[in-house]
Design a protein around this motif. Structure first.
Motif, PDB file in Angstrom:
ATOM      1  N   GLY A 151       0.803  -1.219   0.000  1.00 12.05           N
ATOM      2  CA  GLY A 151       0.000   0.000   0.000  1.00 12.05           C
ATOM      3  C   GLY A 151       0.834   1.266   0.000  1.00 12.05           C
ATOM      4  N   ARG A 152       0.187   2.349  -0.423  1.00  9.20           N
ATOM      5  CA  ARG A 152       0.863   3.643  -0.471  1.00  9.20           C
ATOM      6  C   ARG A 152       1.239   4.082   0.940  1.00  9.20           C
ATOM      7  NH1 ARG A 152       2.337   7.415  -3.816  1.00  9.20           N
ATOM      8  NH2 ARG A 152       2.464   9.592  -3.104  1.00  9.20           N
ATOM      9  N   GLY A 153       2.401   4.720   1.038  1.00 14.24           N
ATOM     10  CA  GLY A 153       2.905   5.149   2.339  1.00 14.24           C
ATOM     11  C   GLY A 153       3.737   4.099   3.037  1.00 14.24           C
ATOM     12  N   LYS A 154       3.753   2.866   2.507  1.00 16.28           N
ATOM     13  CA  LYS A 154       4.581   1.797   3.070  1.00 16.28           C
ATOM     14  C   LYS A 154       5.908   1.740   2.317  1.00 16.28           C
ATOM     15  CE  LYS A 154       1.231   0.315   5.757  1.00 16.28           C
ATOM     16  NZ  LYS A 154       0.591  -0.990   5.522  1.00 16.28           N
ATOM     17  N   PRO A 155       7.005   1.425   3.009  1.00 17.42           N
ATOM     18  CA  PRO A 155       8.302   1.329   2.322  1.00 17.42           C
ATOM     19  C   PRO A 155       8.293   0.244   1.248  1.00 17.42           C
ATOM     20  CG  PRO A 155       8.563   1.317   4.715  1.00 17.42           C
ATOM     21  CD  PRO A 155       7.101   1.137   4.445  1.00 17.42           C
ATOM     22  N   SER A 156       9.205   0.379   0.299  1.00 17.75           N
ATOM     23  CA  SER A 156       9.332  -0.598  -0.786  1.00 17.75           C
ATOM     24  C   SER A 156      10.709  -1.240  -0.768  1.00 17.75           C
ATOM     25  CB  SER A 156       9.116   0.087  -2.143  1.00 17.75           C
ATOM     26  OG  SER A 156       7.832   0.652  -2.236  1.00 17.75           O
ATOM     27  N   VAL A 157      10.778  -2.459  -1.296  1.00 14.48           N
ATOM     28  CA  VAL A 157      12.044  -3.180  -1.428  1.00 14.48           C
ATOM     29  C   VAL A 157      12.137  -3.718  -2.848  1.00 14.48           C
ATOM     30  CG1 VAL A 157      13.450  -5.125  -0.654  1.00 14.48           C
ATOM     31  CG2 VAL A 157      12.072  -3.838   1.017  1.00 14.48           C
ATOM     32  N   GLU A 159      13.608  -1.364  10.877  1.00 15.57           N
ATOM     33  CA  GLU A 159      14.529  -0.475  11.589  1.00 15.57           C
ATOM     34  C   GLU A 159      15.175   0.569  10.676  1.00 15.57           C
ATOM     35  OE1 GLU A 159      17.412  -2.944  13.433  1.00 15.57           O
ATOM     36  OE2 GLU A 159      15.991  -3.914  14.795  1.00 15.57           O
ATOM     37  N   THR A 160      15.346   0.212   9.397  1.00 20.57           N
ATOM     38  CA  THR A 160      16.138   1.079   8.516  1.00 20.57           C
ATOM     39  C   THR A 160      15.336   1.829   7.454  1.00 20.57           C
ATOM     40  OG1 THR A 160      16.620  -0.851   7.121  1.00 20.57           O
ATOM     41  CG2 THR A 160      18.237  -0.287   8.818  1.00 20.57           C
ATOM     42  N   LEU A 161      14.064   1.451   7.248  1.00 19.62           N
ATOM     43  CA  LEU A 161      13.250   2.104   6.217  1.00 19.62           C
ATOM     44  C   LEU A 161      12.040   2.849   6.764  1.00 19.62           C
ATOM     45  CD1 LEU A 161      13.108  -0.462   3.247  1.00 19.62           C
ATOM     46  CD2 LEU A 161      14.553   1.569   3.467  1.00 19.62           C
ATOM     47  N   ARG A 162      11.544   2.463   7.923  1.00 20.93           N
ATOM     48  CA  ARG A 162      10.351   3.127   8.440  1.00 20.93           C
ATOM     49  C   ARG A 162      10.690   4.565   8.834  1.00 20.93           C
ATOM     50  NH1 ARG A 162       6.133  -0.285   6.986  1.00 20.93           N
ATOM     51  NH2 ARG A 162       6.545  -2.390   7.744  1.00 20.93           N
ATOM     52  N   VAL A 163       9.797   5.483   8.520  1.00 17.77           N
ATOM     53  CA  VAL A 163      10.011   6.883   8.877  1.00 17.77           C
ATOM     54  C   VAL A 163       8.932   7.362   9.845  1.00 17.77           C
ATOM     55  CG1 VAL A 163      11.208   7.446   6.744  1.00 17.77           C
ATOM     56  CG2 VAL A 163       8.732   7.646   6.834  1.00 17.77           C
ATOM     57  N   ALA A 190       8.998   2.737  -7.560  1.00 16.98           N
ATOM     58  CA  ALA A 190       8.449   2.466  -6.235  1.00 16.98           C
ATOM     59  C   ALA A 190       8.301   3.739  -5.412  1.00 16.98           C
ATOM     60  CB  ALA A 190       9.343   1.467  -5.502  1.00 16.98           C
ATOM     61  N   GLU A 191       9.296   4.600  -5.485  1.00 20.06           N
ATOM     62  CA  GLU A 191       9.262   5.843  -4.712  1.00 20.06           C
ATOM     63  C   GLU A 191       8.102   6.729  -5.167  1.00 20.06           C
ATOM     64  OE1 GLU A 191      12.790   8.641  -3.041  1.00 20.06           O
ATOM     65  OE2 GLU A 191      12.616   8.554  -5.224  1.00 20.06           O
ATOM     66  N   GLU A 192       7.904   6.815  -6.475  1.00 21.18           N
ATOM     67  CA  GLU A 192       6.824   7.654  -7.010  1.00 21.18           C
ATOM     68  C   GLU A 192       5.452   7.068  -6.694  1.00 21.18           C
ATOM     69  OE1 GLU A 192       5.212   9.417 -11.300  1.00 21.18           O
ATOM     70  OE2 GLU A 192       7.157   8.398 -11.182  1.00 21.18           O
ATOM     71  N   ARG A 193       5.310   5.748  -6.830  1.00 17.58           N
ATOM     72  CA  ARG A 193       3.996   5.135  -6.636  1.00 17.58           C
ATOM     73  C   ARG A 193       3.599   5.061  -5.173  1.00 17.58           C
ATOM     74  NH1 ARG A 193       1.481   0.334 -10.055  1.00 17.58           N
ATOM     75  NH2 ARG A 193       1.505   2.146 -11.440  1.00 17.58           N
ATOM     76  N   TYR A 194       4.552   4.765  -4.291  1.00 17.94           N
ATOM     77  CA  TYR A 194       4.192   4.485  -2.904  1.00 17.94           C
ATOM     78  C   TYR A 194       4.607   5.588  -1.932  1.00 17.94           C
ATOM     79  CZ  TYR A 194       3.422  -0.013  -5.068  1.00 17.94           C
ATOM     80  OH  TYR A 194       2.976  -1.007  -5.906  1.00 17.94           O
ATOM     81  N   GLY A 195       5.435   6.528  -2.384  1.00 18.67           N
ATOM     82  CA  GLY A 195       5.741   7.690  -1.580  1.00 18.67           C
ATOM     83  C   GLY A 195       6.413   7.389  -0.267  1.00 18.67           C
ATOM     84  N   ALA A 196       7.352   6.448  -0.273  1.00 20.52           N
ATOM     85  CA  ALA A 196       8.034   6.052   0.965  1.00 20.52           C
ATOM     86  C   ALA A 196       9.451   5.600   0.622  1.00 20.52           C
ATOM     87  CB  ALA A 196       7.263   4.936   1.664  1.00 20.52           C
ATOM     88  N   PRO A 197      10.326   5.463   1.632  1.00 20.27           N
ATOM     89  CA  PRO A 197      11.707   5.052   1.363  1.00 20.27           C
ATOM     90  C   PRO A 197      11.796   3.694   0.667  1.00 20.27           C
ATOM     91  CG  PRO A 197      11.502   5.898   3.592  1.00 20.27           C
ATOM     92  CD  PRO A 197      10.110   5.774   3.052  1.00 20.27           C
ATOM     93  N   GLU A 236       4.493  -8.452   5.484  1.00 20.15           N
ATOM     94  CA  GLU A 236       5.124  -7.758   6.606  1.00 20.15           C
ATOM     95  C   GLU A 236       5.024  -6.238   6.483  1.00 20.15           C
ATOM     96  OE1 GLU A 236       6.431  -9.016   9.320  1.00 20.15           O
ATOM     97  OE2 GLU A 236       6.280 -11.150   8.787  1.00 20.15           O
ATOM     98  N   GLY A 237       4.326  -5.769   5.425  1.00 19.29           N
ATOM     99  CA  GLY A 237       4.093  -4.332   5.302  1.00 19.29           C
ATOM    100  C   GLY A 237       5.034  -3.597   4.376  1.00 19.29           C
ATOM    101  N   PHE A 238       5.654  -4.310   3.416  1.00 18.06           N
ATOM    102  CA  PHE A 238       6.559  -3.675   2.455  1.00 18.06           C
ATOM    103  C   PHE A 238       6.060  -3.949   1.041  1.00 18.06           C
ATOM    104  CE2 PHE A 238       8.965  -4.807   6.217  1.00 18.06           C
ATOM    105  CZ  PHE A 238       9.611  -3.625   6.529  1.00 18.06           C
ATOM    106  N   ASN A 239       6.143  -2.943   0.183  1.00 16.00           N
ATOM    107  CA  ASN A 239       5.863  -3.160  -1.230  1.00 16.00           C
ATOM    108  C   ASN A 239       7.059  -3.887  -1.842  1.00 16.00           C
ATOM    109  OD1 ASN A 239       3.284  -1.589  -1.539  1.00 16.00           O
ATOM    110  ND2 ASN A 239       4.617   0.024  -0.727  1.00 16.00           N
TER     111      ASN A 239
END
Length: 278
Positions: free
Chosen positions: A21-27, A274-278, A88-95, A50-53
């Motif tokens: 989902g949008r606002g969730k970090p991507s890998v 720990e490293t991607l959540r803002v 990923a950054e453009e679509r989901y707006g997260a790190p 686990e909450g990552f795109n």
């Protein structure tokens, strides 16, 4: 899962996207030698859970991406990761982080070093590609080939080398039935060109030193890996310059992100938490 195609130069890169989902970090995920992203669908789906795109990427000349099979350059991987991370950054707006397995893990380490958009990495296997390890009876032949590679690849860039000459496919899977199934897969690539191998493992001027890596990096390896040993991967890990974590997975072989997803998904998700959540 949704399929997306994004441009990279003249090529089209297939992304297999498992959305959180949008606002969730991507890998962004890089597959191993000859492989494509959907072979790792279990890991990608678990990562999304686990909450990552999870953005699986077929390298140029692999899977459903365009390009001549098994013919690509180091820069193509870095450029493709840049394009996938931008998507990923453009679509989901997260790190955005990066992960990969085997050769994909090695290239994920270098993508983390090269690309400011990548904020964290989880690499199954790492290597200093400027000084690749040489094991066993093939050591002398590999060293000689390495010295000759720049000349051979210039003269015969399209000559194909079976991946079996680089590593023993019988050592890849714990379950031999998986290799039998893979051998029938029309999307698999079983050989790379000399120009590709020269670009990945011999030509050094376009790659950073592992000591220059400052992006947070988690390195995973199994105690039963017969392709890249735990001892070797740890030696590279010790040279990394930034925040880092090492995980040795007990009772597993090489294909951690296919055959042993339950053993790795928790630690990988915790690392990216720990490293991607803002």
């Amino acid at each position: 899962m949704r399929e997306e195609f994004i441009p990279y130069g003249r090529e089209r890169i297939r992304l297999s996207v498992f959305e959180a989902g949008r606002g969730k970090p991507s890998v962004v995920f890089i597959p191993g030698s000859g492989c494509y992203a959907l072979l790792y669908a279990g890991f990608l789906e678990a990562l999304a859970g686990e909450g990552f795109n999870a953005v699986g990427m077929d390298n140029v000349g692999h899977g459903a991406s365009s390009g001549r099979r098994g013919d690509f350059r180091y820069g193509d991987v870095i450029g493709s990761v840049r394009a996938a991370a931008g998507f990923a950054e453009e679509r989901y707006g997260a790190p955005v982080g990066v992960s990969g397995s085997s050769l994909g893990g090695i290239l994920a380490l270098y993508a983390a070093a090269e690309l400011p958009v990548i904020k964290s990495a989880a690499c199954h296997n790492v290597m200093d590609v400027k000084n690749p390890p040489l094991y066993g009876r093939r050591r002398r032949a590999a060293r000689s080939l390495g010295r000759l590679m720049p000349f051979l690849s210039a003269a015969l860039p399209n000559l194909r080398v079976p991946l079996q000459a680089l590593f023993d496919w019988r050592l890849v899977f714990d379950d031999p039935k998986r290799l039998a199934e893979l051998s029938k897969d029309e999307l698999m690539v079983w050989s790379y060109t000399l120009a590709t191998l020269n670009s990945l493992f011999v030509k050094n001027g376009d790659k950073p030193d592992v000591e220059d890596v400052r992006t947070p990096v988690m390195v995973l390896v199994s105690d039963g890996d017969r392709i890249l040993t735990e001892e070797y991967c740890r030696s590279v890990f010790e040279r990394l310059g930034g925040r880092k974590e090492f995980l040795s997975v007990r009772g597993a072989g090489h294909m951690l992100f296919i055959e042993h997803v339950p053993k790795v998904i928790g630690p990988v998700a915790e690392w990216f938490d720990e490293t991607l959540r803002v």
